[in-house]
Scaffold this motif. Structure first.
Motif, PDB file in Angstrom:
ATOM      1  N   TYR A   1      -6.682  57.277   8.025  1.00 56.23           N
ATOM      2  CA  TYR A   1      -5.290  57.342   8.460  1.00 56.23           C
ATOM      3  C   TYR A   1      -4.495  56.151   7.933  1.00 56.23           C
ATOM      4  CZ  TYR A   1      -5.839  61.124  11.927  1.00 56.23           C
ATOM      5  OH  TYR A   1      -6.023  62.326  12.565  1.00 56.23           O
ATOM      6  N   LEU A   2      -3.321  56.444   7.414  1.00 52.64           N
ATOM      7  CA  LEU A   2      -2.335  55.446   7.032  1.00 52.64           C
ATOM      8  C   LEU A   2      -1.083  55.720   7.854  1.00 52.64           C
ATOM      9  CD1 LEU A   2      -2.867  55.704   3.178  1.00 52.64           C
ATOM     10  CD2 LEU A   2      -3.926  54.062   4.745  1.00 52.64           C
ATOM     11  N   ALA A   3      -0.392  54.678   8.260  1.00 52.94           N
ATOM     12  CA  ALA A   3       0.724  54.833   9.206  1.00 52.94           C
ATOM     13  C   ALA A   3       2.011  55.248   8.495  1.00 52.94           C
ATOM     14  CB  ALA A   3       0.953  53.518   9.960  1.00 52.94           C
ATOM     15  N   TYR A   4       2.635  56.298   9.027  1.00 53.09           N
ATOM     16  CA  TYR A   4       3.949  56.689   8.519  1.00 53.09           C
ATOM     17  C   TYR A   4       4.810  57.159   9.697  1.00 53.09           C
ATOM     18  CZ  TYR A   4       7.620  58.244   5.447  1.00 53.09           C
ATOM     19  OH  TYR A   4       8.834  58.376   4.814  1.00 53.09           O
ATOM     20  N   PRO A   5       5.397  56.204  10.446  1.00 58.45           N
ATOM     21  CA  PRO A   5       6.298  56.589  11.546  1.00 58.45           C
ATOM     22  C   PRO A   5       7.555  57.228  10.982  1.00 58.45           C
ATOM     23  CG  PRO A   5       6.340  54.202  11.202  1.00 58.45           C
ATOM     24  CD  PRO A   5       5.270  54.746  10.306  1.00 58.45           C
ATOM     25  N   ARG A   6       7.749  58.513  11.254  1.00 59.06           N
ATOM     26  CA  ARG A   6       8.814  59.276  10.594  1.00 59.06           C
ATOM     27  C   ARG A   6      10.211  58.769  10.925  1.00 59.06           C
ATOM     28  NH1 ARG A   6       7.651  64.943  12.881  1.00 59.06           N
ATOM     29  NH2 ARG A   6       7.136  63.604  14.659  1.00 59.06           N
ATOM     30  N   GLU A   7      10.378  58.176  12.087  1.00 60.58           N
ATOM     31  CA  GLU A   7      11.719  57.723  12.473  1.00 60.58           C
ATOM     32  C   GLU A   7      12.036  56.330  11.937  1.00 60.58           C
ATOM     33  OE1 GLU A   7      10.601  55.960  16.907  1.00 60.58           O
ATOM     34  OE2 GLU A   7      11.520  57.950  16.725  1.00 60.58           O
ATOM     35  N   GLY A   8      11.126  55.765  11.167  1.00 61.53           N
ATOM     36  CA  GLY A   8      11.375  54.453  10.573  1.00 61.53           C
ATOM     37  C   GLY A   8      10.664  53.330  11.308  1.00 61.53           C
ATOM     38  N   LEU A   9      10.840  52.133  10.809  1.00 62.73           N
ATOM     39  CA  LEU A   9      10.106  50.983  11.331  1.00 62.73           C
ATOM     40  C   LEU A   9      10.718  50.385  12.586  1.00 62.73           C
ATOM     41  CD1 LEU A   9       9.235  49.211   7.965  1.00 62.73           C
ATOM     42  CD2 LEU A   9       7.699  50.537   9.445  1.00 62.73           C
ATOM     43  N   ALA A  10      11.939  50.812  12.940  1.00 60.41           N
ATOM     44  CA  ALA A  10      12.588  50.237  14.120  1.00 60.41           C
ATOM     45  C   ALA A  10      12.411  51.101  15.362  1.00 60.41           C
ATOM     46  CB  ALA A  10      14.081  50.035  13.844  1.00 60.41           C
ATOM     47  N   GLY A  11      11.738  52.239  15.238  1.00 61.21           N
ATOM     48  CA  GLY A  11      11.640  53.169  16.354  1.00 61.21           C
ATOM     49  C   GLY A  11      10.440  52.932  17.254  1.00 61.21           C
ATOM     50  N   ASN A  12      10.371  53.718  18.321  1.00 54.94           N
ATOM     51  CA  ASN A  12       9.279  53.604  19.291  1.00 54.94           C
ATOM     52  C   ASN A  12       7.930  53.983  18.691  1.00 54.94           C
ATOM     53  OD1 ASN A  12      11.016  52.774  21.366  1.00 54.94           O
ATOM     54  ND2 ASN A  12      11.455  54.885  21.989  1.00 54.94           N
ATOM     55  N   VAL A  13       7.950  54.972  17.780  1.00 57.66           N
ATOM     56  CA  VAL A  13       6.686  55.400  17.170  1.00 57.66           C
ATOM     57  C   VAL A  13       6.094  54.270  16.340  1.00 57.66           C
ATOM     58  CG1 VAL A  13       5.602  57.030  15.584  1.00 57.66           C
ATOM     59  CG2 VAL A  13       7.364  57.823  17.181  1.00 57.66           C
ATOM     60  N   ALA A  14       6.928  53.574  15.616  1.00 57.32           N
ATOM     61  CA  ALA A  14       6.436  52.442  14.819  1.00 57.32           C
ATOM     62  C   ALA A  14       5.823  51.380  15.723  1.00 57.32           C
ATOM     63  CB  ALA A  14       7.571  51.840  13.995  1.00 57.32           C
ATOM     64  N   GLN A  15       6.461  51.121  16.866  1.00 59.22           N
ATOM     65  CA  GLN A  15       5.908  50.145  17.803  1.00 59.22           C
ATOM     66  C   GLN A  15       4.560  50.615  18.345  1.00 59.22           C
ATOM     67  OE1 GLN A  15       8.869  49.350  20.799  1.00 59.22           O
ATOM     68  NE2 GLN A  15      10.397  48.687  19.298  1.00 59.22           N
ATOM     69  N   GLN A  16       4.480  51.922  18.651  1.00 59.69           N
ATOM     70  CA  GLN A  16       3.213  52.458  19.133  1.00 59.69           C
ATOM     71  C   GLN A  16       2.123  52.347  18.062  1.00 59.69           C
ATOM     72  OE1 GLN A  16       2.427  56.759  19.352  1.00 59.69           O
ATOM     73  NE2 GLN A  16       2.042  56.483  21.544  1.00 59.69           N
ATOM     74  N   MET A  17       2.490  52.633  16.815  1.00 63.84           N
ATOM     75  CA  MET A  17       1.497  52.572  15.749  1.00 63.84           C
ATOM     76  C   MET A  17       1.061  51.140  15.479  1.00 63.84           C
ATOM     77  SD  MET A  17       2.651  55.675  13.195  1.00 63.84           S
ATOM     78  CE  MET A  17       0.974  56.130  12.738  1.00 63.84           C
TER      79      MET A  17
END
Length: 258
Positions: free
Chosen positions: A166-182
């Motif tokens: 797995y490589l990280a790709y938070p679709r909403e960008g690096l400032a979103g909640n998904v990026a923080q979770q990842m």
């Protein structure tokens, strides 16, 4: 009967109108593309400045394209084409009719993808098959439906001899909640357990550390990833979207051999 000869400029225009380069995206970020192996062409400072100021793309490498009149320009957002006088910027896919509609642009992108993935693969989260035959790099988002479906079927991939990295790709960008979770997943003591929780819809304990999530995201953007899951094979080819284990195994055997 006289043969109809089409001017080279008309042929180029025909290619442009029929094709779009899937790697082109609007962006203000500038991830880096490295590791090019094709012979390099040096552009004049004037052409470089005009290209970069108008397109907002950073040139990483320039080579002769399959079309004599065009340069192939590798940028921080993929491959584009430029007329040799620097006047025309072309966002296109070049198909080779003499080679059965071979997608020359996609072939050229293989080395770009491999170079980008090589920079980040050591920080991927690996689910390793005990009888590993293949390893596939998967750009993933913890919230996308098909990413979760793939994860639920992880054992099918492992049983088929396919390891998943797995490589990280938070679709909403690096400032979103998904990026923080990842970032929390990549900083977890047990990364796999944290990934399992997130893909199952559960909360992940917040954690922080020096991590490669931003590097993964930027690498994904540089090779044309716009959604998830996106799979990069060991030959550099890209599979966009979910593939069940049996179908993926068939593709891997066809492209890489058994």
């Amino acid at each position: 009967m006289k043969k109809l000869l089409l001017p080279s400029k008309l042929i180029a225009l025909f290619i442009i109108l029929l094709s779009m380069n899937a790697c082109a995206q609007e962006s203000t970020e500038t991830p880096t593309v490295t590791g090019q192996v094709t012979p390099s062409i040096v552009l004049s400072d004037d052409i470089i400045e005009k290209f970069q100021s108008n397109t907002r793309l950073a040139i990483q490498h320039v080579a002769q394209s399959p079309v004599d009149a065009l340069y192939q320009v590798t940028t921080d957002r993929g491959i584009f084409y430029l007329s040799k006088d620097g006047q025309f910027f072309i966002n296109a896919v070049i198909f080779n009719l003499d080679k059965g509609m071979l997608n020359e642009t996609d072939v050229a992108m293989n080395s770009v993808r491999l170079a980008q993935v090589a920079k980040i693969r050591n920080s991927g989260i690996v689910y390793k098959a005990s009888n590993e035959k293949y390893i596939v790099d998967v750009f993933t988002d913890t919230t996308c439906g098909y990413c979760r479906k793939l994860h639920r079927e992880m054992q099918d991939y492992l049983d088929a001899g396919i390891s998943i990295r797995y490589l990280a790709y938070p679709r909403e960008g690096l400032a979103g909640n998904v990026a923080q979770q990842m970032q929390s997943i990549w900083c977890a003591t047990d990364q796999q357990a944290a990934m399992d929780q997130a893909k199952g819809g559960d909360n992940v304990s917040s954690a922080s550390c020096d991590n490669e999530v931003a590097a993964h995201y930027n690498a994904g953007r540089a090779i044309g990833v716009t959604g998830t899951p996106n799979m990069v094979l060991s030959d550099g080819s890209l599979i966009g979207g979910y593939q069940p284990a049996a179908a993926l195994l068939t593709v891997l055997k066809q492209r890489l051999g058994s």
